[in-house]
Design a protein around this motif. Structure first.
Motif, PDB file in Angstrom:
ATOM      1  N   ASP A 115      63.062  50.476  97.775  1.00  0.00           N
ATOM      2  CA  ASP A 115      63.219  48.770  98.435  1.00  0.00           C
ATOM      3  C   ASP A 115      64.526  48.362  97.752  1.00  0.00           C
ATOM      4  OD1 ASP A 115      60.273  49.272  99.138  1.00  0.00           O
ATOM      5  OD2 ASP A 115      60.312  48.665  96.837  1.00  0.00           O
ATOM      6  N   ASP A 118      67.119  49.003 101.003  1.00  0.00           N
ATOM      7  CA  ASP A 118      65.924  47.891 102.189  1.00  0.00           C
ATOM      8  C   ASP A 118      66.736  46.754 102.132  1.00  0.00           C
ATOM      9  OD1 ASP A 118      65.238  50.362 103.313  1.00  0.00           O
ATOM     10  OD2 ASP A 118      63.290  49.555 101.803  1.00  0.00           O
ATOM     11  N   GLN A 119      66.407  45.301 100.389  1.00  0.00           N
ATOM     12  CA  GLN A 119      66.337  44.553 100.639  1.00  0.00           C
ATOM     13  C   GLN A 119      67.867  44.357 100.362  1.00  0.00           C
ATOM     14  OE1 GLN A 119      64.458  42.228  97.728  1.00  0.00           O
ATOM     15  NE2 GLN A 119      63.143  44.406  97.309  1.00  0.00           N
ATOM     16  N   THR A 238      65.424  44.128  91.792  1.00  0.00           N
ATOM     17  CA  THR A 238      64.586  43.834  93.174  1.00  0.00           C
ATOM     18  C   THR A 238      64.534  42.221  93.254  1.00  0.00           C
ATOM     19  OG1 THR A 238      62.272  43.965  91.835  1.00  0.00           O
ATOM     20  CG2 THR A 238      63.013  45.414  93.598  1.00  0.00           C
ATOM     21  N   GLU A 242      65.981  39.519  96.183  1.00  0.00           N
ATOM     22  CA  GLU A 242      64.949  38.153  96.441  1.00  0.00           C
ATOM     23  C   GLU A 242      66.307  37.019  96.063  1.00  0.00           C
ATOM     24  OE1 GLU A 242      60.973  38.908  94.698  1.00  0.00           O
ATOM     25  OE2 GLU A 242      60.462  40.991  95.746  1.00  0.00           O
ATOM     26  N   ARG A 245      68.355  36.067  98.539  1.00  0.00           N
ATOM     27  CA  ARG A 245      68.328  35.907  99.789  1.00  0.00           C
ATOM     28  C   ARG A 245      67.822  34.911 100.340  1.00  0.00           C
ATOM     29  NH1 ARG A 245      65.866  40.029 104.135  1.00  0.00           N
ATOM     30  NH2 ARG A 245      67.605  38.429 105.268  1.00  0.00           N
TER      31      ARG A 245
END
Length: 270
Positions: A115, A118-119, A238, A242, A245
């Motif tokens: 993950d 991907d992020q 993670t 987040e 972004r």
């Protein structure tokens, strides 16, 4: 090339195979280590060179260019520009993160840190768009004759106090407003460019920091066997991505709001 020259797995593989070659040659040759050590160094050098060469060829053949993944409505940042420099650093960081997330043998850990990869790729996609928007702003700013407009504004403003009320003064005041409007547009464009560039810098440095933290996470998992501490560190990573972004989207929204219109007619970012 610099990435692959310092890539730890290539160095480890070269060292192991070189040591194995030295040990085998030393055991079989009458002269022992006098022959085995040079042979081992030669084997290590060949393995290292092949590993670096294959890595460079694989990257150049499979890695998509920024232009191919960016919005076709946006220009590609010119080589050597600030936008291009920060985009390249972000790309290198994401490439390293991708290799890190693919390195664990533990399938559970690979699935968990997948993950992160991907992020990070999502952040990179945002930065590619930012780089195009910064370049578009720079191209637009270049079309505005700022120095001439400032000269005109000063000259008109200097002559106004001596003019009596009437048609001539009204025309000069109208001209002054027209020049002032153009200067205000140039200022807003410059402010938006600086804001986007500052966010690109922050995000690129944040991605580079994630590379170090993922390396720490992998080392922690290897030495402790995982557990709650690894899970906690992974949640922090993670969460940071987040937040990164969300910060990029907010800065872009603020920049477009400050301009009063969408850059290049692009749809607003949700």
């Amino acid at each position: 090339m610099r990435q692959h020259l310092t890539e730890p797995w290539g160095i480890v593989a070269a060292g192991l195979l070189g040591g194995l070659g030295a040990a085998v040659t030393g055991a079989l040759a009458p002269a022992g280590l006098l022959v085995g050590v040079p042979v081992g160094l030669g084997v290590a050098g060949v393995v290292y060179a092949v590993r670096v060469g294959l890595g460079v060829l694989t990257d150049s053949g499979t890695r998509p260019s920024p232009a191919s993944e960016s919005d076709p409505r946006l220009p590609v940042p010119p080589r050597g520009s600030d936008a291009e420099r920060w985009l390249r650093r972000a790309e290198r960081a994401v490439d390293t993160l991708r290799r890190q997330t693919e390195s664990p043998r533990d399938q559970t850990l690979r699935g968990q840190i997948g993950d992160v990869d991907d992020q990070a790729a999502g952040v990179l996609a945002d930065l590619r768009r930012f780089a195009g928007e910064v370049t578009l702003l720079e191209q637009t700013i270049a079309t505005i004759p700022g120095e001439r407009l400032r000269h005109d504004h000063t000259a008109i403003q200097r002559g106004l106090p001596g003019l009596p009320a009437g048609p001539l003064r009204e025309e000069r005041e109208r001209a002054l407003r027209a020049v002032a409007d153009q200067l205000e547009v140039a200022r807003r464009l410059a402010d938006a460019r600086e804001t986007l560039l500052a966010r690109m810098q922050s995000a690129a440095l944040g991605l580079e920091g994630l590379v170090t933290r993922v390396a720490e996470l992998l080392a922690l998992h290897a030495t402790t066997g995982g557990g709650m501490l690894t899970t906690t560190r992974l949640a922090e990573l993670t969460g940071d991505l987040e937040g990164m972004r969300a910060g990029l989207a907010e800065v872009e929204r603020l920049s477009r709001t400050a301009l009063g219109y969408d850059v290049g007619g692009l749809p607003p970012t949700s």
